[in-house]
Design an enzyme around this catalytic site. Structure first.
Site, PDB file in Angstrom:
ATOM      1  N   GLY A 165       0.831  -1.204   0.000  1.00 56.58           N
ATOM      2  CA  GLY A 165       0.000   0.000   0.000  1.00 56.58           C
ATOM      3  C   GLY A 165       0.860   1.246   0.000  1.00 56.58           C
ATOM      4  N   ASN A 166       0.267   2.362   0.396  1.00 53.56           N
ATOM      5  CA  ASN A 166       0.989   3.624   0.476  1.00 53.56           C
ATOM      6  C   ASN A 166       0.377   4.485   1.579  1.00 53.56           C
ATOM      7  OD1 ASN A 166      -1.228   5.248  -0.794  1.00 53.56           O
ATOM      8  ND2 ASN A 166      -0.704   3.966  -2.571  1.00 53.56           N
ATOM      9  N   HIS A 167       0.886   5.702   1.726  1.00 52.72           N
ATOM     10  CA  HIS A 167       0.501   6.546   2.856  1.00 52.72           C
ATOM     11  C   HIS A 167      -0.692   7.460   2.564  1.00 52.72           C
ATOM     12  CE1 HIS A 167       3.968   5.197   5.050  1.00 52.72           C
ATOM     13  NE2 HIS A 167       4.817   5.676   4.151  1.00 52.72           N
TER      14      HIS A 167
END
Length: 220
Positions: A29-31
């Protein structure tokens, strides 16, 4: 606000991250928090638009009656949801931070720790903005987002052309207070013949700037 009415217009908007499962408990995923996309959804709805919001996993909630939220997790799910609404949309905005890659195989059970290394084979996800750009209908207006760390303007302008966008909103992680995990953002909007830079602002105000610019282009 009333003079910039989007009444009668439908906006298809993506927001938040995607999560690409490795096994039942882990993912790539990512932020992204989805704050920018949700702020845009609220602003368009306040201006009278019907908003179809396709959102990856976030802690946010849409409040306006004109916003319909479709919750998804993966890039494939987001693409499927977007395709359902694309033809009916007047404006398409790709604000989601979609994972570029996903595991080729998702393990059915939790991968147990074994050895000092673990290799996971990744395959490319569909580029949702580019795919929709290939089938964009006459009269549709499309907006993409680019989060860059270097060669910002060059990379963003390349995406503008490659994805057949009318406008791309550039964020640079080199700007303090911009990008993920902030309530503020600093953007540069790049178009075929124009570049417009904005100061650091709360994301609600950044959303209004983007809405104003789109309205100007549609009514210019």
């Amino acid at each position: 606000m009333n003079q910039k009415s989007f009444k009668g217009k439908t906006v298809l908007l993506t927001a938040g991250p995607t999560q690409e499962p490795i096994d039942p408990v882990r993912f790539i995923g990512n932020h992204s928090t989805g704050k920018m996309g949700y702020a845009l959804a609220e602003r368009f709805a306040q201006h009278g638009a019907i908003v179809q919001l396709v959102a990856g996993p976030t802690n946010l909630h849409a409040h306006h009656i004109n916003i319909t939220v479709t919750n998804v997790t993966t890039a494939d799910e987001m693409y499927a949801a977007v395709q359902q609404h694309a033809d009916a949309a007047d404006i398409l905005i790709f604000a989601a931070a979609v994972a570029d890659y996903k595991p080729k195989v998702t393990a059915e059970k939790k991968i147990k720790k074994s050895g000092n290394e673990l290799t996971i084979e990744l395959v490319k996800n569909v580029d949702i903005a580019a795919a929709l750009g290939q089938r964009k209908k006459l009269g549709q207006f499309s907006v993409g987002f680019a989060l860059e760390t270097h060669n910002e303007n060059t990379n963003a302008r390349e995406k503008l052309h490659k994805k057949n966008l009318d406008m791309i909103v550039l964020n640079s992680l080199n700007d303090a207070g911009a990008g993920f995990r902030h309530d503020t953002n600093k953007i540069t909007v790049i178009e075929q013949e124009a570049t417009t830079a904005f100061k650091l602002k709360p994301k609600s105000e950044v959303a209004q700037d983007i809405v104003n610019l789109i309205w100007d282009r549609l009514h210019g």
